[in-house]
Design an enzyme around this catalytic site. Structure first.
Site, short mmCIF file in Angstrom:
data_model
loop_
_atom_site.label_atom_id
_atom_site.label_comp_id
_atom_site.label_asym_id
_atom_site.label_seq_id
_atom_site.Cartn_x
_atom_site.Cartn_y
_atom_site.Cartn_z
N CYS A 8 9.45 32.01 22.80
CA CYS A 8 8.41 32.69 24.00
C CYS A 8 9.46 33.52 24.90
O CYS A 8 9.93 32.71 25.82
CB CYS A 8 7.37 31.98 24.47
SG CYS A 8 6.30 32.65 25.73
N HIS A 10 8.47 34.53 28.06
CA HIS A 10 8.08 34.27 29.15
C HIS A 10 8.12 33.09 29.90
O HIS A 10 7.52 32.67 30.85
CB HIS A 10 6.30 34.50 29.12
CG HIS A 10 6.10 35.72 28.42
ND1 HIS A 10 5.60 35.88 26.93
CD2 HIS A 10 5.99 36.99 28.82
CE1 HIS A 10 5.46 37.04 26.56
NE2 HIS A 10 5.54 38.04 27.70
N CYS A 30 -12.09 23.41 39.25
CA CYS A 30 -11.88 25.02 38.76
C CYS A 30 -11.72 25.47 40.34
O CYS A 30 -12.78 25.16 41.20
CB CYS A 30 -12.93 25.55 38.07
SG CYS A 30 -12.68 27.25 37.80
N CYS A 48 2.49 29.62 41.49
CA CYS A 48 0.96 29.59 41.35
C CYS A 48 0.46 28.18 41.08
O CYS A 48 1.08 27.74 40.03
CB CYS A 48 0.71 30.47 40.32
SG CYS A 48 -1.09 30.73 40.02
N CYS A 53 -11.33 26.72 34.84
CA CYS A 53 -12.23 26.27 33.80
C CYS A 53 -11.69 27.24 32.46
O CYS A 53 -11.24 28.05 32.50
CB CYS A 53 -13.55 26.18 33.85
SG CYS A 53 -14.19 27.96 34.53
N HIS A 60 -12.48 30.79 33.71
CA HIS A 60 -11.79 31.61 34.70
C HIS A 60 -10.55 31.24 34.66
O HIS A 60 -9.84 32.37 35.18
CB HIS A 60 -12.30 30.66 36.05
CG HIS A 60 -13.60 31.12 36.65
ND1 HIS A 60 -14.58 30.05 36.75
CD2 HIS A 60 -14.14 32.51 36.96
CE1 HIS A 60 -15.81 30.79 37.36
NE2 HIS A 60 -15.73 32.05 37.45
N CYS A 83 0.40 30.81 25.55
CA CYS A 83 0.83 32.34 26.31
C CYS A 83 -0.06 33.24 25.88
O CYS A 83 -0.31 33.73 24.66
CB CYS A 83 2.34 32.52 25.78
SG CYS A 83 3.10 34.06 26.44
N CYS A 86 1.88 36.35 24.14
CA CYS A 86 2.54 36.14 22.87
C CYS A 86 1.33 35.65 21.77
O CYS A 86 1.47 35.75 20.74
CB CYS A 86 3.51 34.91 22.83
SG CYS A 86 5.01 35.35 23.87
N CYS A 154 -18.17 31.76 -11.70
CA CYS A 154 -18.92 31.15 -10.42
C CYS A 154 -19.08 29.72 -10.39
O CYS A 154 -18.73 28.91 -9.35
CB CYS A 154 -20.46 31.51 -10.54
SG CYS A 154 -21.53 31.14 -11.91
N HIS A 641 -26.20 30.63 -12.78
CA HIS A 641 -25.38 31.07 -11.59
C HIS A 641 -25.18 29.76 -10.58
O HIS A 641 -26.03 29.19 -10.46
CB HIS A 641 -25.79 32.28 -10.77
CG HIS A 641 -24.80 32.70 -9.95
ND1 HIS A 641 -23.62 33.12 -10.15
CD2 HIS A 641 -24.90 32.80 -8.39
CE1 HIS A 641 -22.83 33.48 -9.20
NE2 HIS A 641 -23.70 33.13 -8.08
#
Length: 912
Positions: A8, A10, A30, A48, A53, A60, A83, A86, A154, A641
């Site tokens: 990844c 990032h 949250c 950060c 939540c 959020h 991510c 990705c 079937c 069937h």
């Protein structure tokens, strides 16, 4: 094993992350709406500290990621990282280990030295069934994939959909795919694995075309060739028998000692027994669902990941508390019976003595009990140990006599049993057969149960007991009179005789059939309450397990009395399967006609309790079952069937699978269905709590000095079984405790690394083992393999040399006969197709004894011709016999010149 999951781009945006920080954030709320956990998500962007939540609330965390362009977020309950850019899971283990301020992860290289063997890194994954309950990109649950009808297929589509929605089996093929290895043709397990992967793929199509599996099943059983309608139950039996044959593995003998060493309540669930078929539908006496699967008793792997997978892929079945959409982030990535003999226990002893003898054997060392086609339902019970033929590698022969029924749904074919030999074991001619090996596979682990059949003489009270393995229960549908008898017997607590139940629809002439047809039409137009009580599945079970009187033409041949006596026969469940397959006997086939019993049988969606039908010796702790899927047949015995109703394990909703069409239905539609085959799964809240506890232990990420290797197959059982049984690491270990050389190159597909605290908890709870901290190739096995290879090479080279000399001989003085059945076993051994050498030469099948005691070749026998030198060589190696020569030494022919002289003299004499 490095893969794209580690790449990844990032990851560079992540700040410093420590376990303490994440644990602290998991106790917060949250920051947008103030809701508390579980399943909050923490942003991993540098600088950060946002906690939001998930989709079970206002989501959020996703809104924050989209607004701030912060791509990486971690679930504070499972500590798995997602991510957004990705759209996949990423693994932080390598990065976390690189940060000195943070504590070393518990599986970092500092905790334990690198393995000394050239293994790829083994993933740390304790995968829960819920881990695979992820969803599509469009938030649709997986598994809702139809199957194209290939021409009256079937019956196959409905059966495959029903099996596909059995989580233990599906999870095995998805998570333990590396264990799906076979060199047996047509490799049906590979076709089934591919089909399951397509059906449950994240980017599933609307329907798949099961061409490969259809072709494979037709190779296995010619009955399914062509485009005629077939019986879905016959297809299920054939498919599961073949899967068992291809995936079966011998049970390691030392595994039995492990179960004895642990006082585990669930040890019996790991009992290894060979698979078996279900019984004939023709007769109903009292135990008609045992079957003959042959030499496999009954229990695979997921592709490994890299050491980066130490991020712990344990999904919570507590995930029931997580919204299903939440699982898209949390788990989207995670989907990347033989036996030949019916075990008759001490016929001459009372039942208590017999059961004591049975209990003295550890579960994994008990002789395999066959799926014999119900010795307890034979008209005259044989007191001898019934010898059934072992299941052929291909079940073709089970169906040959029934191709004529291909145009209509079939009964459970009576030819599923092998021929019952009239010889007792002690009477088998001098050949010592190969020692019987117990086998298990994922099929037998999931579907195999066992019943204890008892026959009591009413004169001397002698009780004969037999333990039989079943793969499904074929239940009769009681008629109105039988239902009244059953209810009367239940309320009065007296045994009922259900024998008439199975015959109530059989002894009908043409007139009776027409009357019955008219009656059914009237019944269908009349409210059900008018006709009395509805037949329930419990009624069918009660009829099946009720006592049956043996008298009249069906008297019991008592071994003690040495006479035919009146008796009583009944059976009880000795071991419950993880998934119970129930087959309702709706079709009756007579010489001139066939018909279908269309009576509605009500069945519970939850809480089917089998306690009333258990033997007192039964060790299964969980006795209640919930419905997984049901197969229905619409139409008549001649045409119709098949469809399937299945509960999706992801969202709990019921769906109708009608070939390529999948439709959501209400559960009342399912309850009103005309069930033909039902799949029930053991239900246990305790098992769910146990998985949650292990999730919590793993989430603690305690540093540990030791790493423990556990069988990936057993871990799959822990995640999907209600009673997984003891830990069984012998799926990747040999009897000496090392890795068999033939498994070493894919050992990372067979094992999972667990932290010490998780291992200790699982070991204390389930027992078993053994504990494995180091993986190494077993040198003893290596020596044995080399010696075996040398033996094979010497034997085949010697045979080729002797046979060439035999072929070059123009007029051999004597030719010896050898049974081709034995020769094929020997040939499979020397060519490496079979690891077990054949037993002594057994020519008893091709020999017959004349009145003078002279042994000669039986007409039409299956034999081969070899030279005297070859016979002596093989006989010295394996022993056995008897010796059969089809051409003895011939007297010396007269010399041509002397013959000419005699002719000349004779001519002169005639002239005179």
């Amino acid at each position: 094993m490095g893969d794209s999951r580690d790449l990844c781009p990032h990851l560079d945006s992540i700040g410093e992350v420590t376990k303490e920080d994440l644990l602290l954030k998991s106790k917060s709320t949250c920051q947008s709406c103030g809701v508390s956990g579980p399943n909050l998500w923490a942003c991993l962007q540098v600088s950060c500290s946002y906690v939001g939540c998930g989709e079970s609330f206002a989501d959020h965390s996703t809104l924050h990621a989209q607004a701030k362009k912060h791509n990486l977020t971690v679930n504070l309950t499972t500590f798995r990282v997602w991510c957004y850019a990705c759209e996949k899971e990423v693994f932080l283990e390598p990065r976390l280990a690189a940060h000195p301020p943070g504590p070393a992860p518990k599986f970092s290289e500092q905790d334990s030295p690198p393995p000394s063997h050239p293994l790829k890194a083994v993933p740390i994954a304790v995968a829960d069934e819920g881990e695979s309950e992820s969803e599509d990109d469009d938030l649709k649950p997986r598994g809702l994939t139809g199957m194209k009808n290939l021409g009256n297929s079937c019956y196959m589509n409905a059966a495959l959909q029903a099996l596909s929605n059995c989580p233990p089996l599906t999870q095995f093929f998805l998570e333990c795919g590396g264990l799906v290895r076979t060199d047996k043709k047509p490799a049906l397990c590979k076709s089934y694995q591919k089909l399951v992967s397509e059906v449950w793929h994240r980017k599933r199509p609307s329907y798949v075309v099961p061409t490969s599996l259809s072709h494979g099943i037709k190779l296995v059983n010619p009955m399914f060739r062509g485009y005629a309608q077939q019986d879905t139950q016959e297809f299920l039996r054939c498919l599961m028998d073949q899967l068992h044959e291809e995936l079966k593995e011998p049970v390691v003998a030392t595994a039995a000692a492990l179960t004895e060493a642990r006082d585990s309540d669930s040890s019996d669930t790991d009992e290894k027994r060979e698979g078996d078929r279900s019984p004939s539908e023709d007769e109903f006496l009292s135990c008609d669902s045992s079957s003959d699967r042959g030499e496999g008793d009954g229990q695979g792997r997921s592709g490994g990941g890299s050491q980066a997978e130490a991020e712990l892929l344990m999904a919570d079945e507590a995930g029931r508390a997580i919204s299903e959409k939440e699982r898209m982030k949390d788990r989207k990535f995670s989907w990347g019976q033989q036996r030949t003999n019916s075990e008759q226990v001490d016929e001459d002893a009372d039942v208590d003595t017999a059961m004591a003898a049975l209990e003295q054997q550890p579960p994994e060392t008990q002789p395999p009990s066959p799926r014999s086609t119900s010795p307890c339902r034979t008209p005259e019970p044989d007191n001898e140990a019934h010898m059934r033929s072992s299941r052929p590698c291909s079940p073709v022969h089970h169906h040959e006599g029934h191709a004529k029924l291909a145009s209509s749904p079939h009964r459970a074919s009576p030819v599923r049993m092998g021929p019952a030999y009239v010889l007792k074991k002690a009477q088998v001619p001098g050949s010592r057969r190969r020692k019987e090996q117990s086998y298990r596979s994922v099929i037998s682990d999931i579907f195999d149960g066992s019943v204890l059949s008892l026959v009591q003489c009413l004169t001397c009270d002698r009780v004969s007991t037999t333990v039989e393995t079943f793969q499904d229960l074929s239940l009769p549908i009681p008629g109105k009179e039988d239902l009244a008898k059953l209810h009367s017997a239940i309320y009065q607590n007296v045994p009922a005789k259900p024998g008439a139940c199975g015959d109530s629809y059989v002894a009908q002439g043409w007139l009776a059939f027409i009357v019955e047809y008219i009656r059914r039409f009237v019944v269908s137009c009349t409210p059900s309450w008018f006709w009395g009580p509805v037949v329930t599945l419990e009624d069918c079970l009660a009829a099946f397990f009720a006592a049956d009187e043996l008298k009249g033409d069906n008297m019991y041949s008592c071994e003690r009395c040495k006479k035919l006596r009146n008796g009583v026969k009944y059976c009880k469940v000795l071991r419950l399967p993880e998934i119970l397959c129930i087959h309702l006997k709706r079709f009756r086939h007579e010489v001139m006609y066939s018909f279908k019993i269309s009576s509605h049988v009500s069945f519970p969606l939850e809480g089917l309790d089998l306690r009333p039908f258990l033997a007192k010796e039964c060790t299964s702790q969980i006795t209640t079952y919930d419905l997984l899927s049901v197969i229905c047949h619409h139409g008549t015995a001649g045409s119709g069937h098949y469809i399937a109703y299945c509960q999706n394990v992801i969202n709990g909703q019921w769906y109708e699978f009608d070939d390529q069409y999948v439709t959501e239905v209400h559960e009342t539609v399912v309850q009103n269905a005309e069930a033909y085959v039902l799949f029930y799964r053991k239900s246990s809240e305790e098992a769910v709590r146990e998985r949650q506890q292990v999730v919590s232990l793993a989430a603690m990420r305690e540093p540990s000095l030791l790493r423990f290797y556990v069988s990936r197959e057993w871990l799959n059982k822990f995640n999907t079984f209600a009673e997984p049984g003891p830990i069984t690491n012998h799926t990747f270990l040999c009897s000496h405790g090392g890795i068999p050389p033939n498994k070493y190159h894919y050992i990372d597909d067979l094992v999972v690394i667990l932290p010490q605290n998780v291992w200790e908890h699982l070991y204390s709870r389930f027992g078993g083992g053994p504990a494995v901290n180091h993986l190494y190739v077993c040198s003893i096995c290596q020596v044995e393999i080399e010696a075996l290879a040398k033996r094979r090479r010497v034997e085949i080279d010697t045979f080729i040399k002797l046979n060439k000399a035999f072929q070059a001989e123009e007029s051999p003085s004597v030719i010896y006969c050898i049974s081709m059945q034995w020769f094929r076993e020997w040939e499979a051994f020397v060519k490496g197709k079979d690891n077990e050498p054949p037993g002594p030469i057994d020519n008893s099948r091709i020999a017959q004894v004349k009145g003078s005691g002279h042994i000669q070749l039986k007409p039409g026998a299956d034999y081969g011709q070899i030279s005297e030198e070859t016979w002596v060589y093989l006989n010295n190696l394996y022993g056995g016999g008897p010796e059969i020569a089809i051409r003895q030494s011939v007297a010396q022919l007269p010399d041509p010149e002397s013959l000419h002289g005699e002719q000349k003299i004779e001519a002169e004499t005639r002239a005179l």
